[in-house]
Design an enzyme around this catalytic site. Sequence first.
Site, short mmCIF file in Angstrom:
data_model
loop_
_atom_site.label_atom_id
_atom_site.label_comp_id
_atom_site.label_asym_id
_atom_site.label_seq_id
_atom_site.Cartn_x
_atom_site.Cartn_y
_atom_site.Cartn_z
N LYS A 10 0.82 -1.21 0.00
CA LYS A 10 0.00 0.00 0.00
C LYS A 10 0.86 1.27 0.00
O LYS A 10 0.39 2.33 -0.42
CB LYS A 10 -0.95 -0.01 1.20
N ASP A 53 11.67 -10.71 -31.34
CA ASP A 53 11.13 -9.44 -30.86
C ASP A 53 10.14 -9.76 -29.74
O ASP A 53 9.39 -10.73 -29.84
CB ASP A 53 10.42 -8.71 -32.00
N GLU A 54 10.13 -8.94 -28.70
CA GLU A 54 9.24 -9.22 -27.57
C GLU A 54 7.77 -9.08 -27.93
O GLU A 54 6.90 -9.53 -27.18
CB GLU A 54 9.58 -8.32 -26.38
N HIS A 78 13.12 -9.78 -20.44
CA HIS A 78 12.95 -8.53 -21.18
C HIS A 78 12.30 -7.49 -20.26
O HIS A 78 11.44 -7.83 -19.45
CB HIS A 78 12.06 -8.75 -22.41
N GLY A 84 19.39 1.23 -29.31
CA GLY A 84 20.17 2.20 -30.06
C GLY A 84 21.66 1.91 -30.11
O GLY A 84 22.46 2.83 -30.34
N GLY A 124 18.78 -2.32 -35.02
CA GLY A 124 19.06 -1.52 -36.20
C GLY A 124 20.53 -1.41 -36.50
O GLY A 124 20.92 -1.26 -37.67
#
Length: 414
Positions: free
Chosen positions: A99, A176-177, A265, A338, A361
């Site tokens: 809480k 890919d997730e 992930h 990146g 990429g």
Amino acid sequence: MSGIIATYLIHDDSHNLEKKAEQIALGLTIGSWTHLPQLLQEQLKQHKGNVIHIVELAEHEHTNSYLRKKVKRGIIKIEYPLLNFSPDLPAILTTTFGKLSLDGEVKLIDLTFSDELKKHFPGPKFGIDGIRNLLQVHDRPLLMSIFKGMIGRNIGYLKTQLRDQAIGGVDIVKDDEILFENALTPLTKRIVSGKEVLQSVYETYGHKTLYAVNLTGRTFDLKENAKRAVQAGADILLFNVFAYGLDVLQSLAEDDEIPVPIMAHPAVSGAYSASKLYGISSPLLLGKLLRYAGADFSLFPSPYGSVALEKEEALAISKYLTEDDAFFKKSFSVPSAGIHPGFVPFIVRDFGKDVVINAGGGIHGHPNGAQGGGKAFRTAIEATLQNKPLHEVDDINLHSALQIWGNPSHEVKL
């Protein structure tokens, strides 16, 4: 200590850190103290949360502005007795931050587990050494890449991508997730087809690549899905831990019928950890707790790329994953997002050799495709380990990568 110590960052507009700390300690344990009869105090003493540390921090104008009030900031530590909770992460998190998380002005910075409590958690099944043994790579960082643009694509497209990445020298290729069970690339078909491709590359080029397949589905179907993946030949299971919960990860890691590494992930974790004022710290969430619960790899935003964490936080995550602990194997740090070859010297400088360099990429966007992208990274890794500046390396793939994405290590003394 037989229980757990929670470290918090608190903000108090009444400017009384001692009172705030005591309110938290009581509110998360016995609820009241001073108004209890002496006999009842004696009975409940062993269940009471104890404030063991309070340090006031300097006033922070940005914090006051954000909260729209003047507050006193402090770091406090509270010890919670093991008698109060069962030795599992749901009970621990509810006890230390349940809480209290609704307060909006308290951040859970760390949890210090007693040795007695640590015994109830599996830690990584393989760990860094076990993963290195699977690949027979012991002297350098590992290189990982990601399938890109797989939604709406078929198995043939997956096989082509996988082959190119493996030929490029990538050690691990992960789904890919956001690739879930679907008609075009179902789980077992991805695994079987992927194994065929990777075996062919190994026989032709002598390079071994592992495939991390995304484990998805309803929570109560996960174990069955994981076992199907193992039976089909899965190398590694990618798992979106925070969409399900840390305890689900632990359940998978403890299952002897799922004898493969698990890659955690960080998807959804930002909802817990992004704020500097409340939530759970990234080092605790993506470092310590993932390791304790059984992750062999932890992906997290790097301090260099497109979704950057502050460097101090990223290094703290890595510290929790890799520091010596008699109870747990070490987990691989996977700073991500990146990443291109020009960042390799920074990654090795900051995280050492026991790191997985993860690129998407930065591999697929290479002019020579994923093969060229993988080779550029491998050359950058080799040059970095030899303390050779990247711009001095005579390699067309690396040169092309540096032309596209730059070479920040050329401008900064490493």
